[in-house]
Write a protein that holds these residues in place. Structure first.
Motif, PDB file in Angstrom:
ATOM      1  N   LYS A  50       0.827  -1.191   0.000  1.00 39.75           N
ATOM      2  CA  LYS A  50       0.000   0.000   0.000  1.00 39.75           C
ATOM      3  C   LYS A  50       0.865   1.247   0.000  1.00 39.75           C
ATOM      4  CE  LYS A  50      -3.687  -2.103   2.775  1.00 39.75           C
ATOM      5  NZ  LYS A  50      -4.513  -1.955   4.001  1.00 39.75           N
ATOM      6  N   ARG A  51       0.237   2.338  -0.356  1.00 45.51           N
ATOM      7  CA  ARG A  51       0.887   3.633  -0.244  1.00 45.51           C
ATOM      8  C   ARG A  51       0.846   4.075   1.210  1.00 45.51           C
ATOM      9  NH1 ARG A  51      -0.143   8.916  -4.060  1.00 45.51           N
ATOM     10  NH2 ARG A  51       1.284  10.319  -3.001  1.00 45.51           N
ATOM     11  N   LYS A  52       2.004   4.468   1.755  1.00 38.51           N
ATOM     12  CA  LYS A  52       2.104   4.839   3.159  1.00 38.51           C
ATOM     13  C   LYS A  52       2.306   6.332   3.367  1.00 38.51           C
ATOM     14  CE  LYS A  52       4.008   0.369   4.546  1.00 38.51           C
ATOM     15  NZ  LYS A  52       5.140  -0.330   5.218  1.00 38.51           N
ATOM     16  N   LYS A  53       2.888   7.019   2.400  1.00 34.83           N
ATOM     17  CA  LYS A  53       3.183   8.443   2.554  1.00 34.83           C
ATOM     18  C   LYS A  53       2.187   9.254   1.734  1.00 34.83           C
ATOM     19  CE  LYS A  53       8.120   7.659   3.317  1.00 34.83           C
ATOM     20  NZ  LYS A  53       9.497   7.972   2.855  1.00 34.83           N
ATOM     21  N   PHE A  54       1.448  10.126   2.422  1.00 35.95           N
ATOM     22  CA  PHE A  54       0.456  10.963   1.779  1.00 35.95           C
ATOM     23  C   PHE A  54       0.829  12.431   1.968  1.00 35.95           C
ATOM     24  CE2 PHE A  54      -1.749   7.045   2.738  1.00 35.95           C
ATOM     25  CZ  PHE A  54      -2.465   6.795   1.582  1.00 35.95           C
ATOM     26  N   HIS A  55       0.387  13.248   1.013  1.00 34.65           N
ATOM     27  CA  HIS A  55       0.610  14.688   1.090  1.00 34.65           C
ATOM     28  C   HIS A  55      -0.669  15.332   1.631  1.00 34.65           C
ATOM     29  CE1 HIS A  55       2.316  18.594   0.165  1.00 34.65           C
ATOM     30  NE2 HIS A  55       1.203  18.916  -0.490  1.00 34.65           N
ATOM     31  N   PHE A  56      -0.618  15.785   2.878  1.00 36.29           N
ATOM     32  CA  PHE A  56      -1.789  16.358   3.530  1.00 36.29           C
ATOM     33  C   PHE A  56      -1.878  17.848   3.218  1.00 36.29           C
ATOM     34  CE2 PHE A  56      -0.921  12.607   6.100  1.00 36.29           C
ATOM     35  CZ  PHE A  56      -2.192  12.055   6.211  1.00 36.29           C
ATOM     36  N   THR A  57      -3.069  18.267   2.825  1.00 32.58           N
ATOM     37  CA  THR A  57      -3.353  19.668   2.547  1.00 32.58           C
ATOM     38  C   THR A  57      -4.596  20.062   3.349  1.00 32.58           C
ATOM     39  OG1 THR A  57      -4.684  19.093   0.605  1.00 32.58           O
ATOM     40  CG2 THR A  57      -2.329  19.501   0.244  1.00 32.58           C
ATOM     41  N   MET A  58      -5.273  21.142   2.938  1.00 34.06           N
ATOM     42  CA  MET A  58      -6.489  21.551   3.609  1.00 34.06           C
ATOM     43  C   MET A  58      -7.667  20.647   3.255  1.00 34.06           C
ATOM     44  SD  MET A  58      -6.190  25.714   3.403  1.00 34.06           S
ATOM     45  CE  MET A  58      -7.793  25.922   4.182  1.00 34.06           C
ATOM     46  N   ASN A  59      -7.509  19.800   2.249  1.00 31.78           N
ATOM     47  CA  ASN A  59      -8.556  18.846   1.907  1.00 31.78           C
ATOM     48  C   ASN A  59      -8.456  17.647   2.841  1.00 31.78           C
ATOM     49  OD1 ASN A  59      -9.313  20.422  -0.363  1.00 31.78           O
ATOM     50  ND2 ASN A  59      -7.604  19.546  -1.512  1.00 31.78           N
ATOM     51  N   ARG A  60      -9.581  17.265   3.448  1.00 34.48           N
ATOM     52  CA  ARG A  60      -9.577  16.186   4.407  1.00 34.48           C
ATOM     53  C   ARG A  60      -9.429  14.839   3.720  1.00 34.48           C
ATOM     54  NH1 ARG A  60      -7.169  17.697   6.811  1.00 34.48           N
ATOM     55  NH2 ARG A  60      -7.563  16.481   8.655  1.00 34.48           N
ATOM     56  N   PRO A  61      -8.845  13.835   4.384  1.00 36.71           N
ATOM     57  CA  PRO A  61      -8.490  12.564   3.733  1.00 36.71           C
ATOM     58  C   PRO A  61      -9.657  11.761   3.195  1.00 36.71           C
ATOM     59  CG  PRO A  61      -7.275  12.835   5.780  1.00 36.71           C
ATOM     60  CD  PRO A  61      -8.285  13.927   5.741  1.00 36.71           C
ATOM     61  N   TRP A  62     -10.896  12.046   3.595  1.00 36.02           N
ATOM     62  CA  TRP A  62     -12.048  11.276   3.111  1.00 36.02           C
ATOM     63  C   TRP A  62     -12.758  11.969   1.951  1.00 36.02           C
ATOM     64  CZ3 TRP A  62     -11.283  13.051   8.077  1.00 36.02           C
ATOM     65  CH2 TRP A  62     -11.920  14.243   8.410  1.00 36.02           C
ATOM     66  N   THR A  63     -12.132  12.995   1.365  1.00 34.93           N
ATOM     67  CA  THR A  63     -12.764  13.737   0.277  1.00 34.93           C
ATOM     68  C   THR A  63     -12.149  13.363  -1.066  1.00 34.93           C
ATOM     69  OG1 THR A  63     -11.220  15.587   0.543  1.00 34.93           O
ATOM     70  CG2 THR A  63     -13.268  15.654   1.820  1.00 34.93           C
ATOM     71  N   ALA A  64     -12.874  13.704  -2.133  1.00 37.02           N
ATOM     72  CA  ALA A  64     -12.367  13.442  -3.481  1.00 37.02           C
ATOM     73  C   ALA A  64     -11.187  14.341  -3.808  1.00 37.02           C
ATOM     74  CB  ALA A  64     -13.491  13.642  -4.498  1.00 37.02           C
ATOM     75  N   GLU A  65     -11.148  15.550  -3.243  1.00 32.51           N
ATOM     76  CA  GLU A  65     -10.025  16.452  -3.487  1.00 32.51           C
ATOM     77  C   GLU A  65      -8.717  15.876  -2.933  1.00 32.51           C
ATOM     78  OE1 GLU A  65     -12.850  17.280  -2.194  1.00 32.51           O
ATOM     79  OE2 GLU A  65     -13.763  18.717  -3.593  1.00 32.51           O
ATOM     80  N   PHE A  66      -8.799  15.206  -1.778  1.00 36.33           N
ATOM     81  CA  PHE A  66      -7.595  14.580  -1.221  1.00 36.33           C
ATOM     82  C   PHE A  66      -7.099  13.452  -2.117  1.00 36.33           C
ATOM     83  CE2 PHE A  66      -5.446  11.434   1.420  1.00 36.33           C
ATOM     84  CZ  PHE A  66      -4.532  12.210   2.103  1.00 36.33           C
ATOM     85  N   ARG A  67      -8.018  12.639  -2.652  1.00 30.91           N
ATOM     86  CA  ARG A  67      -7.619  11.573  -3.562  1.00 30.91           C
ATOM     87  C   ARG A  67      -7.005  12.136  -4.840  1.00 30.91           C
ATOM     88  NH1 ARG A  67     -12.585   9.424  -1.662  1.00 30.91           N
ATOM     89  NH2 ARG A  67     -13.689  10.194  -3.505  1.00 30.91           N
ATOM     90  N   GLN A  68      -7.477  13.304  -5.274  1.00 29.30           N
ATOM     91  CA  GLN A  68      -6.895  13.932  -6.458  1.00 29.30           C
ATOM     92  C   GLN A  68      -5.496  14.454  -6.148  1.00 29.30           C
ATOM     93  OE1 GLN A  68      -9.317  17.057  -8.049  1.00 29.30           O
ATOM     94  NE2 GLN A  68      -7.985  17.434  -9.811  1.00 29.30           N
ATOM     95  N   ASP A  69      -5.296  15.017  -4.950  1.00 29.79           N
ATOM     96  CA  ASP A  69      -3.959  15.483  -4.568  1.00 29.79           C
ATOM     97  C   ASP A  69      -2.964  14.333  -4.433  1.00 29.79           C
ATOM     98  OD1 ASP A  69      -4.952  18.039  -4.496  1.00 29.79           O
ATOM     99  OD2 ASP A  69      -5.301  18.048  -2.334  1.00 29.79           O
ATOM    100  N   ASN A  70      -3.457  13.147  -4.062  1.00 29.64           N
ATOM    101  CA  ASN A  70      -2.594  11.979  -3.881  1.00 29.64           C
ATOM    102  C   ASN A  70      -2.922  10.895  -4.904  1.00 29.64           C
ATOM    103  OD1 ASN A  70      -1.101  12.402  -1.031  1.00 29.64           O
ATOM    104  ND2 ASN A  70      -3.184  13.211  -0.888  1.00 29.64           N
TER     105      ASN A  70
END
Length: 252
Positions: A50-70
């Motif tokens: 699995k992917r372990k390192k994520f880039h956290f921004t102001m988009n919360r991890p359960w949103t589509a914007e977070f999946r687009q950022d990562n």
């Protein structure tokens, strides 16, 4: 690095509490599987990459914007975050800004992003973003708040004199853990909106729904730890006496 991995192995506590989502849903929403073993007796179970390192921004991890950022294959620059064990900022706190054009102004914390040590102050530290700019339409400007670091860009405000101060955690005579101003020694109370979630304003005002597990069932103690093994506990409840003496064994 090891301490950082421990502290940021989960999504930020206060952000997740406000969303009121279970851990299993957030982990499933963030999950990106590169490779997994097929199902079958001849394959090793639960073998997955699995992917372990994520880039956290102001988009919360359960949103589509977070999946687009990562998105898969998309790499972001590494961000070094100072781990904080004792989080002292909560939604509804009054803080003073120490940097930028709004330096010296005070505002209310409306959002917390604990993965990056960020807080969003309502109406302060704003920027204008142009949206929808093309040949036929000039677009519109939207004002949005930029995040602030809790380590050196904001500080809590002492309610006794409405002045910024540093704080430390102490215990009262009743054993309650509180935030105390190091300058005046006054207690900085917890804001009422710290308990607010998507479902309720405060825990006391929440009405139990028919499908909810009742609070009495959750708080009921159904297990008492004892200094005996599972087999010994079962034998005692079934009134089984064991008279056999195990032989001595020696380990060299």
């Amino acid at each position: 690095m090891r301490i950082t991995n421990i502290l940021f192995s989960k999504v930020g506590k206060w952000s997740k509490q406000f969303s009121n989502l279970p851990d299993r849903y957030i982990e499933r929403a963030m999950e990106q599987v590169y490779w997994r073993n097929p199902t079958g007796m001849q394959y090793k179970p639960n073998a997955v990459v699995k992917r372990k390192k994520f880039h956290f921004t102001m988009n919360r991890p359960w949103t589509a914007e977070f999946r687009q950022d990562n998105a898969p294959g998309k790499l972001s620059p590494k961000v070094f975050v100072e781990p904080i064990r004792e989080w002292s900022f909560f939604r509804g706190d009054r803080v003073e800004i120490l940097v930028g054009k709004d330096k010296g102004k005070q505002g209310i914390v409306k959002q917390i992003i604990q993965e990056r040590n960020w807080v969003i102050v309502e109406g302060l530290n704003c920027e204008l973003k142009q949206l929808g700019d093309d040949k036929e339409f000039s677009g519109v400007y939207v004002q949005s708040e930029k995040p602030l670091l809790v380590t050196n860009e904001v500080r809590l405000v002492d309610p006794s004199d409405l002045t910024g101060t540093s704080i430390e955690w102490r215990f009262t005579e009743d054993g309650q853990r509180v935030r105390v101003s190091t300058r005046t020694g006054r207690i900085i109370p917890m804001p009422a909106s710290a308990e607010e979630t998507i479902d309720y304003k405060t825990k006391a005002t929440y009405k139990e729904q028919p499908k909810d597990t009742t609070a009495a069932a959750v708080s009921e103690i159904t297990f008492e730890p004892r200094l005996c093994t599972f087999e010994m506990d079962i034998m005692e409840k079934m009134n089984i006496k064991e008279d056999r003496v195990p032989p001595k064994s020696y380990w060299y």
